[in-house]
Design an enzyme around this catalytic site. Sequence first.
Site, mmCIF file in Angstrom:
data_model
loop_
_atom_site.group_PDB
_atom_site.id
_atom_site.type_symbol
_atom_site.label_atom_id
_atom_site.label_comp_id
_atom_site.label_asym_id
_atom_site.label_seq_id
_atom_site.Cartn_x
_atom_site.Cartn_y
_atom_site.Cartn_z
ATOM 1 N N ARG A 152 -24.393 56.872 -12.712
ATOM 2 C CA ARG A 152 -23.916 55.494 -12.376
ATOM 3 C C ARG A 152 -24.889 54.673 -11.963
ATOM 4 N NH1 ARG A 152 -20.208 57.300 -14.844
ATOM 5 N NH2 ARG A 152 -17.990 57.388 -14.565
ATOM 6 N N GLU A 187 -20.961 46.753 -15.734
ATOM 7 C CA GLU A 187 -20.936 47.323 -17.327
ATOM 8 C C GLU A 187 -19.697 46.852 -18.016
ATOM 9 O OE1 GLU A 187 -23.228 51.421 -16.833
ATOM 10 O OE2 GLU A 187 -21.094 51.453 -17.268
ATOM 11 N N THR A 241 -28.810 58.847 -15.599
ATOM 12 C CA THR A 241 -27.460 58.836 -16.505
ATOM 13 C C THR A 241 -26.286 59.047 -15.732
ATOM 14 O OG1 THR A 241 -27.869 61.009 -16.850
ATOM 15 C CG2 THR A 241 -29.020 59.599 -18.606
ATOM 16 N N HIS A 279 -24.948 53.278 -21.664
ATOM 17 C CA HIS A 279 -23.759 54.181 -21.191
ATOM 18 C C HIS A 279 -23.256 55.121 -22.220
ATOM 19 C CE1 HIS A 279 -20.924 54.597 -17.403
ATOM 20 N NE2 HIS A 279 -21.287 56.003 -18.202
#
Length: 313
Positions: free
Chosen positions: A229, A258, A227, A279
């Site tokens: 990068r 992303e 969780t 994310h």
Amino acid sequence: MSHKIVFLDRETLDANLRKPNFPHEYKEYAQTASTEVVERLKGADICITNKVPLREDALKQLPELKLIAVAATGTDVIDKAYTSAHDITVSNIRNYAFNTLPEHVFALLFALRRNLVNYHNSVFHGRWGYNSQFCYFDYPIYDIAGSTLGIIGYGALGKEIEKRAEALGMKVLVNDVVDLPNKVDVPTLLRESDIVTLNLPLTPQTKNMIGAKELASMKKTACIINTARGGIIDEAALADALRKGVIAGAGMDVLTVEPPKNGNVLLDPTIPNLIVTPHVAWASKEAMQVLADQLIDNIDAYVAGSPRNVVAA
């Protein structure tokens, strides 16, 4: 003196944003493409960005810019070598996701260890309906209590994860870049953990720190959760490890690019026991409001002459 503030990607923050405590002109954009950065920041001395990159080629065209207030903890989108050399202050958000991110880690942890996604999908594809008994055991289920959680990155979030793990009766192993009395080296942590969670920044040192070799050193029944990068785990190596059963599962809230407009190796639906979320581990309503309030606190403090949460190169 009036300040000019520009928020480049307001759409990334679903919270109320109060007005700063000083005379200012404010402009916000839902999104900003890299080709629009310079034009939108012309004349601004304060920039707010979450994920819009600010690199040397843009920054050198913005001589009036004095503060970049990052609406996130991670600052890898900022060319900090340039900002440090040219007296541009960079501030970030700290200690705001103390509930939301650990809870997301444990949501993924429970789903993976109990194989919830596989069981849910099999039921909705009719498996339960044609079973001869009242239940079936197509996918292994493991207890959380008594299992070992390895935490790589023992900052504020790592410590919050540890508190919750201990409350659930888990054994905890920790690793961090700083020396700790209870620090375990990464190879030992990977080898002994049932679940590994990554909670550290993406740097040249952490890029692809979990690759094929590291995954192969883990238990076949182990799962890994990222969780932090995208890029800390080698994505191709992870996809291969899951397909071959090298490890039992993975939970990813982050990817290297992303949004993944051109796809990603981990978005193949045939990869077994992989959960990918967009994310959002940081994004509870409560956490986003704490972030928004701290963001304005950072800007107010800078203008008052006492910068806070300053990020060095």
